[in-house]
Design an enzyme around this catalytic site. Structure first.
Site, PDB file in Angstrom:
ATOM      1  N   GLU A 189      40.353  11.189  10.513  1.00  9.97           N
ATOM      2  CA  GLU A 189      39.214  10.753  11.326  1.00  9.97           C
ATOM      3  C   GLU A 189      38.049  11.741  11.195  1.00  9.97           C
ATOM      4  OE1 GLU A 189      38.489   7.775  12.626  1.00  9.97           O
ATOM      5  OE2 GLU A 189      38.766   8.108  14.758  1.00  9.97           O
ATOM      6  N   ASP A 200      41.314   7.432  19.199  1.00  6.77           N
ATOM      7  CA  ASP A 200      41.519   6.273  18.323  1.00  6.77           C
ATOM      8  C   ASP A 200      42.792   6.425  17.501  1.00  6.77           C
ATOM      9  OD1 ASP A 200      38.121   5.247  17.386  1.00  6.77           O
ATOM     10  OD2 ASP A 200      39.082   5.582  19.320  1.00  6.77           O
TER      11      ASP A 200
HETATM   12  N1  LIG Z   1      40.057  -1.200   5.234  1.00  4.00           N
HETATM   13  C1  LIG Z   1      39.232  -0.170   4.940  1.00  4.00           C
HETATM   14  N2  LIG Z   1      38.964   0.097   3.646  1.00  4.00           N
HETATM   15  C2  LIG Z   1      38.157   1.134   3.331  1.00  4.00           C
HETATM   16  N3  LIG Z   1      37.540   1.942   4.207  1.00  4.00           N
HETATM   17  C3  LIG Z   1      37.767   1.711   5.510  1.00  4.00           C
HETATM   18  C4  LIG Z   1      38.619   0.649   5.962  1.00  4.00           C
HETATM   19  N4  LIG Z   1      38.640   0.677   7.310  1.00  4.00           N
HETATM   20  C5  LIG Z   1      37.844   1.702   7.694  1.00  4.00           C
HETATM   21  N5  LIG Z   1      37.326   2.324   6.625  1.00  4.00           N
HETATM   22  C6  LIG Z   1      36.435   3.523   6.686  1.00  4.00           C
HETATM   23  O1  LIG Z   1      36.053   3.716   8.067  1.00  4.00           O
HETATM   24  C7  LIG Z   1      34.618   3.560   8.201  1.00  4.00           C
HETATM   25  C8  LIG Z   1      34.330   2.832   9.510  1.00  4.00           C
HETATM   26  O2  LIG Z   1      34.659   3.751  10.541  1.00  4.00           O
HETATM   27  P1  LIG Z   1      33.773   3.834  11.899  1.00  4.00           P
HETATM   28  O3  LIG Z   1      32.342   3.956  11.576  1.00  4.00           O
HETATM   29  O4  LIG Z   1      34.426   4.895  12.756  1.00  4.00           O
HETATM   30  O5  LIG Z   1      33.973   2.406  12.568  1.00  4.00           O
HETATM   31  P2  LIG Z   1      35.268   1.809  13.337  1.00  4.00           P
HETATM   32  O6  LIG Z   1      36.297   2.928  13.435  1.00  4.00           O
HETATM   33  O7  LIG Z   1      34.744   1.388  14.663  1.00  4.00           O
HETATM   34  O8  LIG Z   1      35.738   0.660  12.499  1.00  4.00           O
HETATM   35  C9  LIG Z   1      34.192   2.751   6.982  1.00  4.00           C
HETATM   36  O9  LIG Z   1      32.819   3.036   6.659  1.00  4.00           O
HETATM   37  C10 LIG Z   1      35.130   3.290   5.905  1.00  4.00           C
HETATM   38  O10 LIG Z   1      34.680   4.561   5.438  1.00  4.00           O
HETATM   39  C1  LIG Z   2      32.651   7.063  20.190  1.00  5.03           C
HETATM   40  C2  LIG Z   2      34.138   7.412  20.231  1.00  5.03           C
HETATM   41  O1  LIG Z   2      34.487   7.767  21.579  1.00  5.03           O
HETATM   42  C3  LIG Z   2      34.991   6.216  19.801  1.00  5.03           C
HETATM   43  C4  LIG Z   2      34.649   5.715  18.386  1.00  5.03           C
HETATM   44  O2  LIG Z   2      35.317   4.471  18.151  1.00  5.03           O
HETATM   45  P1  LIG Z   2      34.969   3.596  16.816  1.00  5.03           P
HETATM   46  O3  LIG Z   2      35.046   4.545  15.597  1.00  5.03           O
HETATM   47  O4  LIG Z   2      33.555   3.077  16.977  1.00  5.03           O
HETATM   48  O5  LIG Z   2      35.994   2.492  16.767  1.00  5.03           O
HETATM   49  C5  LIG Z   2      34.361   8.621  19.319  1.00  5.03           C
HETATM   50  C6  LIG Z   2      35.753   9.235  19.532  1.00  5.03           C
HETATM   51  O6  LIG Z   2      36.271   9.226  20.667  1.00  5.03           O
HETATM   52  O7  LIG Z   2      36.294   9.717  18.524  1.00  5.03           O
HETATM   53 MG   LIG Z   3      36.082   4.887  13.961  1.00  9.69          MG
END
Ligand SMILES: Nc1ncnc2c1ncn2[C@@H]1O[C@H](COP(=O)(O)OP(=O)(O)O)[C@@H](O)[C@H]1O
Ligand SMILES: C[C@@](O)(CCOP(=O)(O)O)CC(=O)O
Ligand SMILES: [Mg+2]
Length: 420
Positions: A189, A200
């Site tokens: 992460e 998360d």
């Molecule tokens: N299935 C996947 N394949 C490739 N990269 C992924 C995948 N799922 C997540 N990622 C990585 O995680 C990033 C999204 O993470 P983030 O911005 O924290 O959003 P969230 O955790 O809310 O989905 C993407 O830009 C990519 O780098």
């Molecule tokens: C904004 C935050 O509280 C949650 C981030 O969640 P997501 O990557 O947007 O699914 C950051 C964290 O707790 O790591």
């Molecule tokens: Mg995320």
């Protein structure tokens, strides 16, 4: 380690305390077991190859194992790697720079963080493994606030600890196994979005629902919200792209500009989360109304942090005007998903209008999904027949929609004997 095998991890919904969780306040999150990341680890036809396939983001990259020599060979590298393996609390600057060179061709792309997170975990956990292909598919919308970054980090951390022999059980994942996965998925992460709280990846590892707190000294405390009640809720995916890394750093800027204004907001969010966990632990008709109130207040505080978005406000104001329940953004905000906890007396006609207008006027997708359930899981090679493998391999290579993945692979629903 016999191949192929598959690992999987769920997405999550933060119910209370996103953003303040980064500042050591408690937060409540629940896994969304039906929206998952799947990682297939299989033999590569080239014995020297280390290949990463991310069909969901149209990314594929093959390294020859020797290319990792710039990180693995030499006295200085071995010392840096040893330090990175023993001190997972912060990323190794030395490794970051070495891996940046390895990924210089990807630096500007969306794929950089995913490839960097993969390589950092690879060189730390299973650097001698080669002739292997890592293929990732998600039924989880990526970048939507549902923890896809944590879910892929958990799937990778479980797979690489399996490849290194650190996790061997073929019956169940022990408490120690899950602690190891949680620790290394937190590293994943950090590679993707810099300063995560750890909630998360903790939920994606352990599943169910947790009241989570990262202490000032970096240790994590969490209590499971046992028998998590199935609260009537709707998840609205606005499809508005955003980056958690950017949103979290914007909040960091705000708190450095106005510490005396923003820190009390974090404290209020922490209080909200603690009270919310108490209610969820013993939900009754009377305190259900208070839960709705906490959702409304939490969203208002997040708006104050500047992490909402007009597209999210459209969901919140429609749920208010139709009096169906309370809506808050979930995850980092800025787009992505909104969570609506429904009133028990919400009219069916109003619910239908809510869904129709969001789907037809805004083009949003709505999920009626259960919260809680299975966390990370592994399907060992012994459980995968040649016939199964062929069927599964196609799912990771051809453009199948999510329901095909779920039919064949969803832990707890499919016939395959996942280890959890
Ligand atoms: N299935 C996947 N394949 C490739 N990269 C992924 C995948 N799922 C997540 N990622 C990585 O995680 C990033 C999204 O993470 P983030 O911005 O924290 O959003 P969230 O955790 O809310 O989905 C993407 O830009 C990519 O780098
Ligand atoms: C904004 C935050 O509280 C949650 C981030 O969640 P997501 O990557 O947007 O699914 C950051 C964290 O707790 O790591
Ligand atoms: Mg995320």
């Amino acid at each position: 380690m016999s191949l192929p095998f598959i690992t999987s991890a769920p997405g999550k919904v933060i119910i209370f305390g996103e953003h303040s969780a980064v500042y050591n306040e408690p937060a409540v999150a629940a896994s969304v077991s039906s929206l998952r990341t799947y990682l297939l680890v299989s033999q590569h036809e080239d014995p020297e190859a280390v290949e990463l396939d991310f069909p969901d983001i149209q990314f594929k990259h093959k390294w020859s194992h020797s290319e990792f020599g710039c990180v693995l060979k030499g006295e200085a590298n071995s010392r840096a790697l040893e330090r990175a393996r023993t001190n997972t609390r912060e990323l190794s600057q030395y490794l970051i720079e070495s891996l940046e060179n390895l990924h210089s061709d990807l630096k500007k792309s969306l794929f950089y963080h995913a490839a960097f997170s993969f390589s950092y975990l690879y060189v730390c956990l299973c650097p001698e493994v080669k002739g292997v292909r890592f293929s990732v598919r998600s039924t989880l919308p990526i970048g939507a606030g549902l923890g896809s970054s944590a879910s892929i980090s958990v799937a990778l951390a479980l797979a690489m600890n399996r490849l290194s022999g650190a996790i061997t059980s073929d019956r169940e994942l022990s408490v120690q196994d899950k602690k190891l996965v949680e620790e290394w998925s937190f590293v994943g992460e950090k590679c993707i979005h810099g300063t995560p709280s750890g909630i998360d990846n903790a939920v994606a590892t352990h599943g169910n629902a947790v009241l989570f707190k990262r202490e000032m000294d970096g240790t994590t405390n969490f209590e499971f919200v046992e028998d998590f009640p199935q609260i009537p809720m709707l998840l609205t995916y606005t499809k508005i792209p955003r980056s958690t890394k950017t949103l979290v750093s914007n909040v960091r800027e705000l708190v450095s500009k106005h510490p005396n204004i923003v820190k009390p907001i974090f404290v209020a969010m922490g209080q909200l989360a603690t009270r919310g966990a108490e209610i969820l632990d013993s939900l009754t008709e009377t305190n259900y109304h208070e839960l709705l109130e906490l959702v409304r207040v939490n969203h208002g505080l997040l708006v104050g942090l500047g992490v909402s978005h007009p597209g999210l406000e459209a969901v919140r104001s429609l749920s208010d005007s139709l009096e169906i329940g309370s809506t808050k953004l979930t995850g980092a905000g800025g787009g992505g998903c909104a969570l609506t906890i429904l009133r028990k007396d919400a009219k069916q006609s109003a619910l239908k209008q809510f869904k129709d207008r969001l789907e037809n006027e805004h083009g949003y997708a709505l999920y009626e999904t259960q919260l809680g359930g299975i966390g990370c899981s592994i399907l060992p090679s012994e459980a995968i027949s040649d016939q199964d493998f062929e069927r599964i391999r196609i799912l990771f290579t051809e453009d199948f929609d999510n329901k095909h993945l779920d039919q064949v692979l969803l832990p707890g629903k499919c016939t395959l004997p996942w280890i959890i």
